[in-house]
Design an enzyme around this catalytic site. Structure first.
Site, mmCIF file in Angstrom:
data_model
loop_
_atom_site.group_PDB
_atom_site.id
_atom_site.type_symbol
_atom_site.label_atom_id
_atom_site.label_comp_id
_atom_site.label_asym_id
_atom_site.label_seq_id
_atom_site.Cartn_x
_atom_site.Cartn_y
_atom_site.Cartn_z
ATOM 1 N N HIS A 25 0.837 -1.196 0.000
ATOM 2 C CA HIS A 25 0.000 0.000 0.000
ATOM 3 C C HIS A 25 0.875 1.251 0.000
ATOM 4 O O HIS A 25 0.584 2.237 -0.692
ATOM 5 C CB HIS A 25 -0.906 0.024 1.232
ATOM 6 C CG HIS A 25 -1.967 -1.028 1.219
ATOM 7 N ND1 HIS A 25 -3.320 -0.735 1.217
ATOM 8 C CD2 HIS A 25 -1.894 -2.381 1.195
ATOM 9 C CE1 HIS A 25 -4.016 -1.853 1.199
ATOM 10 N NE2 HIS A 25 -3.170 -2.871 1.197
ATOM 11 N N ASP A 66 -6.562 5.348 3.126
ATOM 12 C CA ASP A 66 -6.542 3.958 2.685
ATOM 13 C C ASP A 66 -7.739 3.175 3.227
ATOM 14 O O ASP A 66 -8.561 3.703 3.980
ATOM 15 C CB ASP A 66 -5.218 3.318 3.106
ATOM 16 C CG ASP A 66 -4.769 2.206 2.162
ATOM 17 O OD1 ASP A 66 -5.597 1.692 1.397
ATOM 18 O OD2 ASP A 66 -3.571 1.851 2.205
#
Length: 368
Positions: free
Chosen positions: A20, A120
């Site tokens: 990520h 996120d």
């Protein structure tokens, strides 16, 4: 850290996994070249590796690193505040510690007062807090549109409803496993569960994908989640250090097209000795060339030693020169065409992303 007044300030807040973090970092680099100041927030152990990457690439001064300190404990010291290092049995503890960092993040966003937050999947609470401060929040999804649209479809219409694109489907045992492990006791009334990160995103969702590959899935996901999906491109980190992987690249150059299997389970998964043996047996039976990325939690030397037989020279000896059946010239031409489309989309994606972020920031500024 004083920001130039003519630049908009973006606070970027990825999950603690390198799978990520680095797509967020590549997006940060792209946006820093589009008249934005970037404040990149993660744990100190992650920022250390990010700093090294940025120094190698001579990163622009408009990317600032912001430390997020998680609650520490004897079993979860700071070096475990990243999925890259944390042992498998402590993954849940890391997730809990991350969720307990809400007050720390609140102090950060209140101090920086960014023009926008990019967040996120595992922290919809960060978006909620930003919105409570009249700061717009946009979700950046590091996974592609295909799995998201597939999951969203079945959670919206039920598992018996056929997905409109027949190429993507689950067998019965796969569907049951997914329902049991990923979506147990799903409650559609809980907006923070599964797709809360989409629901809270302001008008748009940024996604690590491109239309050349996932055009129809992007459109269907946009229809399902009632958001404009902005593909930001592949955001693949370019490695200009030719010597870093020279041995692998030299080995690959001797192989025929479509003859090699790449095996990786991401940055958060560690296989047991038995699982690795089963994969090794399958590779041996398949008689294919392969590159296998094997990861171990930090400090688990014993596990590395246990699998020594599956690495280094022994793996090289096990590789056979058997070429997978390929579709020939037509497949190579199709791959080249998709690759060219992706390259052509990249700059347009960067511009569209910057324009949409600027537009949303300006709309919120006018509301204040």
């Amino acid at each position: 850290m004083d920001a130039k007044p003519n630049k908009l300030n973006i606070l970027m807040f990825p999950w603690l996994a390198h799978g990520h973090i680095f797509p967020y970092l590549e997006l940060a680099k792209n946006l820093s070249n589009k008249n934005f100041n970037i404040f990149f927030c993660s744990t100190p152990v992650n920022l250390t590796s990010i700093k090294l990457t940025l120094e190698k690439s001579q990163f622009p001064a408009s990317i600032h690193l912001v430390e997020l300190h998680l609650p520490s404990s004897p079993e979860l010291p700071p070096q475990y505040h990243t999925t890259k290092n944390v042992p498998l049995h402590l993954k849940d503890k890391l997730f809990q510690a991350f969720q307990m960092s809400k007050s720390t993040f609140s102090d950060i966003i209140c101090s920086l007062k960014p023009d926008i937050l990019i967040y996120d999947v595992f922290q919809p609470w960060a978006a909620k807090h930003a919105l409570s401060l009249n700061i717009p929040a946009i979700h950046f999804a590091t996974s592609g549109a295909t799995p998201y649209s597939f999951s969203h479809h079945h959670l919206t219409y039920g598992w018996d409803s056929p997905f409109p694109h027949e190429a993507i489907f689950l067998r019965d045992h796969e569907r049951k496993a997914l329902q049991a492990v990923v979506f147990p006791d799903f409650d559609k009334k809980d907006e923070d569960l599964v797709f809360g990160h989409f629901n809270l995103s302001c008008e748009i969702v940024l996604m690590r994908t491109c239309r050349a590959i996932e055009g129809k899935y992007i459109d269907y996901l946009s229809e399902l989640c009632k958001k404009i999906i902005i593909p930001v491109g592949s955001n693949v980190k370019e490695d200009n250090e030719e010597n870093d992987h020279s041995e692998i690249m030299e080995w690959l150059s001797t192989k025929k097209p479509f003859s090699t299997v790449f095996i990786s389970f991401g940055s958060e998964n560690y296989l047991s000795k038995d699982q690795m043996k089963e994969i090794a047996k399958g590779l041996e039976i398949s008689n294919v060339n392969f590159i296998w990325i094997v990861r171990f939690p930090l400090g688990e030397k014993a596990a590395r030693d246990e699998i020594g037989n599956f690495s280094g020279e022994d793996v090289a000896k096990a590789i056979n020169e058997v070429v997978l059946e390929e579709t020939g010239k037509e497949m190579r031409i199709k791959c080249a065409q998709v690759s060219e489309k992706m390259k052509n989309e990249e700059e347009d994606a960067k511009n569209e992303t910057a324009e949409e972020i600027t537009r949303i920031c300006m709309e919120y500024k006018h509301k204040k």
